[in-house]
Each structure stands twice: as C-alpha cells, then as structure tokens.
Write a protein that holds these residues in place. Sequence first.
Motif, PDB file in Angstrom:
ATOM      1  N   LEU A  84      44.005  91.368  48.564  1.00 25.33           N
ATOM      2  CA  LEU A  84      43.196  92.472  48.046  1.00 25.33           C
ATOM      3  C   LEU A  84      41.808  91.993  47.638  1.00 25.33           C
ATOM      4  O   LEU A  84      40.815  92.695  47.832  1.00 25.33           O
ATOM      5  CB  LEU A  84      43.898  93.129  46.848  1.00 25.33           C
ATOM      6  N   ALA A  85      41.727  90.783  47.096  1.00 20.54           N
ATOM      7  CA  ALA A  85      40.443  90.227  46.657  1.00 20.54           C
ATOM      8  C   ALA A  85      39.521  89.927  47.827  1.00 20.54           C
ATOM      9  O   ALA A  85      38.293  89.806  47.638  1.00 20.54           O
ATOM     10  CB  ALA A  85      40.680  88.949  45.847  1.00 20.54           C
ATOM     11  N   LEU A  86      40.066  89.807  49.034  1.00 26.59           N
ATOM     12  CA  LEU A  86      39.261  89.464  50.206  1.00 26.59           C
ATOM     13  C   LEU A  86      38.783  90.695  50.977  1.00 26.59           C
ATOM     14  O   LEU A  86      38.013  90.563  51.926  1.00 26.59           O
ATOM     15  CB  LEU A  86      40.071  88.546  51.133  1.00 26.59           C
ATOM     16  N   ILE A  87      39.230  91.886  50.564  1.00 24.05           N
ATOM     17  CA  ILE A  87      38.730  93.118  51.188  1.00 24.05           C
ATOM     18  C   ILE A  87      37.320  93.466  50.703  1.00 24.05           C
ATOM     19  O   ILE A  87      36.480  93.880  51.517  1.00 24.05           O
ATOM     20  CB  ILE A  87      39.707  94.290  50.932  1.00 24.05           C
ATOM     21  N   PRO A  88      36.985  93.320  49.401  1.00 26.24           N
ATOM     22  CA  PRO A  88      35.629  93.637  48.946  1.00 26.24           C
ATOM     23  C   PRO A  88      34.512  92.919  49.700  1.00 26.24           C
ATOM     24  O   PRO A  88      33.486  93.547  49.986  1.00 26.24           O
ATOM     25  CB  PRO A  88      35.655  93.240  47.464  1.00 26.24           C
ATOM     26  N   PRO A  89      34.635  91.618  50.060  1.00 28.06           N
ATOM     27  CA  PRO A  89      33.574  91.015  50.875  1.00 28.06           C
ATOM     28  C   PRO A  89      33.363  91.725  52.207  1.00 28.06           C
ATOM     29  O   PRO A  89      32.227  91.848  52.674  1.00 28.06           O
ATOM     30  CB  PRO A  89      34.070  89.575  51.083  1.00 28.06           C
ATOM     31  N   PHE A  90      34.461  92.199  52.820  1.00 26.85           N
ATOM     32  CA  PHE A  90      34.335  92.959  54.073  1.00 26.85           C
ATOM     33  C   PHE A  90      33.584  94.266  53.814  1.00 26.85           C
ATOM     34  O   PHE A  90      32.645  94.614  54.549  1.00 26.85           O
ATOM     35  CB  PHE A  90      35.710  93.245  54.663  1.00 26.85           C
ATOM     36  N   LEU A  91      33.990  94.995  52.780  1.00 23.22           N
ATOM     37  CA  LEU A  91      33.359  96.284  52.479  1.00 23.22           C
ATOM     38  C   LEU A  91      31.896  96.100  52.104  1.00 23.22           C
ATOM     39  O   LEU A  91      31.037  96.889  52.521  1.00 23.22           O
ATOM     40  CB  LEU A  91      34.115  96.977  51.341  1.00 23.22           C
ATOM     41  N   TYR A  92      31.608  95.056  51.331  1.00 26.75           N
ATOM     42  CA  TYR A  92      30.212  94.814  50.951  1.00 26.75           C
ATOM     43  C   TYR A  92      29.377  94.475  52.178  1.00 26.75           C
ATOM     44  O   TYR A  92      28.247  94.954  52.329  1.00 26.75           O
ATOM     45  CB  TYR A  92      30.126  93.687  49.927  1.00 26.75           C
ATOM     46  N   GLY A  93      29.926  93.653  53.068  1.00 21.75           N
ATOM     47  CA  GLY A  93      29.200  93.305  54.290  1.00 21.75           C
ATOM     48  C   GLY A  93      28.933  94.523  55.159  1.00 21.75           C
ATOM     49  O   GLY A  93      27.847  94.671  55.726  1.00 21.75           O
ATOM     50  N   TYR A  94      29.921  95.407  55.256  1.00 21.20           N
ATOM     51  CA  TYR A  94      29.750  96.620  56.051  1.00 21.20           C
ATOM     52  C   TYR A  94      28.678  97.514  55.443  1.00 21.20           C
ATOM     53  O   TYR A  94      27.835  98.078  56.160  1.00 21.20           O
ATOM     54  CB  TYR A  94      31.082  97.373  56.140  1.00 21.20           C
TER      55      TYR A  94
END
Length: 397
Positions: free
Chosen positions: A208-218
């Motif tokens: 779950l902690a590794l999803i925010p970097p994806f969302l922020y990058g998008y």
Amino acid sequence: MKKTRSHRYVFVTLLLVVAIAGMSQGLTLPLLSVLLEKSGVSTVANGVNAAALYIGILLVSPLMEIPLRKFGYRTTILLGLTLVSASSLLLPVFRGFAIWFVLRLLLGIGDMALHYSAQLWVNAIAPVERRGRYLSIYGFAYSAGFSFGPLGMLLVDYGIWAPFLAISVFYAAAFLMLIPLKNAYPETVEQTESRNNRYLDVLRLSWLALIPPFLYGYMESSLNVNFPVYAVRSGLSLDWVSILLPSFVVGSLVLQMPLGRWSDRAGRKKVMVLCAAVGAGCFLLLPLVSSQVWAMMILLALAGAFVGSFYTLGLAFAADILAPGLISTAGAIASIMFGIANLVAPSVNGYFLGTSMPGLMFYVLGGMLALFVALSFAFRRGGPQKIRTEEKVPHAM
C-alpha cells in the motif's frame, strides 16, 4: 550534540539542492512540451517525448542501490547533478524531437540518482518519531523549487537560451553546497534478509505504501506534460499556463509540513486515505470548470494541498513498516513505480487529448485516487517492524 549539528547541516544542504533540482524539472517539463506543441508535434508524440525522462528513471531504478552502496550518498548525488546540469544546458544547443528525447532520457537518469540518494539520506538522519516531518520538509523544498520552475518560461521572450542560462546559476550553487559535505553510506542488509527475495518481501509487507509514488508520478506527469497542452487548446495563453501550473505545487506547500507532522501523530495510512479522497474529488470536478480560470486554479491548489505530499508520505509509511536494511530497496521500488507512472501518463493522456473528451485525463486521475481509498481498507500491517506512528508517538522538536 555534534552529530545532531552535523545532521542538521546535511539536511539543510539537501533541502537547498533538491529545491534547485525541482526548479529544473519544473522548467523543462512544461517548456519543452509547449515548444513541441508550437512546432506542430502531435499530442501523442509530445507525450512520448516527455516520457523519455521517466524511461531514464525506470531504466536505472532497479540498479540504483549498487552505486549508492558503493559510492555513498554524496558522491551519487554529485554524479546525478552533473548529468542533470549537462543535459539541461545542451537542450537549447541541439533542438529537435530525437535529440531532445535522448537528452531527456539522460535527465531522467541523473534526476533518479539525485533524488533517490537524497531521499534515503534524509530518511537515514531523521529520528523515527519525526520521520514524517523531515520527509515533508524535504518534499516542501522540492515543491517550492518546482513551483518556481514554470515561471522560467517567461524568459523565453529573451531567447530560448535565457531560461537555461538562468537555471545554470542554480546548478553551480548546488555543486558548491554539496562538495564540503562528508560522504555517508546506507545501512547494510542484515544476513537474515536474503538478497534474492528482499524485493518480494518489500512488496508483500508494504504494497500500500508503494502505490502513492505511482499516483504522485501520474499526477505530476499529467499536470506538467499534458495540462499545458490541454490549457492552450482550451484557449488559455502561455502566460496563464505559467501561472496555473504552479498552483498545484503552491497548494502542496501549504499542507506539506502540517500533513507530515500530523502523520507522525495520527498515522500515515489515515492521513493518506483522507488526502486521496479530497484529491479525487478535485480532479473529478476539474473538467467541469475548464472555462473558468480561477475555479481551475482553486481546484488545482486544493488538490496539491492534499496529494502533493503523497510520494513522501508513502516513503515514510514504508520506512515505518520495514526493517532498516530494506528501506533502500523500498526506495528503489518506489522510484520504479514513479517511473512507470510517468512513462504511462503522457501517452495515455495524449490519446485522451486527441479525442472529443480531453477531460477524461482528469476523470481517470480522480478514479485512481478513489481506488487507493478502497484498497486501503484491505491493507493489514505486518512484517519485521511495527508502525510506530500508528501508536501516536508524541510530537517532539
């Protein structure tokens, strides 16, 4: 006491360096997209060209632990800054779709080396009970620099060289600040943590902690690469774009540090869920006010205030969950997620911009944030290190 002063000096230097790096990225992303748009390049091709930056990030993300452990934090940052500086200054020298693709690829590699090392160095010197605050201040510094970057587009009236010459002065300052620092190295991986399966361990324990970097990058790629094209096609001038674009980042400056401090007390997960819910609402409303500049500015600023610190909150959440030897691995995976998102977003959004419903890019973004909220209810903590922030650690200075 001496060690504390040394850590503070390192921290302040890293903040200044990352602010300059943010300024560079905030300038080059929208400026090159607008220049390619004006030269007649299609939206899809424009997105592909912008994706070169993130292809570079993605290519080196799995390998960054090797130079970091071998050369240390400071040396890796200096290598990254050298590559970023040289590539940026060559952009106005060699103009064209193909050469800009190559230079943006090199920019991505340098940017990855710089940010990966700086983030982990900040995480290493931060006290556990104040990790959220330290990383939020780091994110604040990057966002502050990023928000000033697009203003450099106003210098284009004096020639294409003008904004790049201006940023070169800041590059020189970054080198001068980094050179006096004493080098440091990340913690070694414990013997019980297998080198072969630690990536799987990190994914299993902190997915779950590794999803925010994806969302922020998008989000970052959508706003800095595709939004300028969306705004220009909606009838806005370049001057308005240079003002609208930083509103997301300026919004993030308002709550970056308060959210970091709050996450130290209330828990990272609770704060991220609330932020994602507000951000989803803002992006879903954005296409409905595309003809109202001030409404767009307010929604972008509000979205930035709540989801502009998503990357650092996610990294802090992973650091809370994992053993120290796995944090650098989590940082590498977070960078891979960030790179994939930035690689996908420009092309996908470029396709949406070519359809009769360009606002789909914002609906998709809002939908992904809403999905994160739903997934958060399925996450259960576990692993070698319990999340201390979930125990509401008292705030200390």
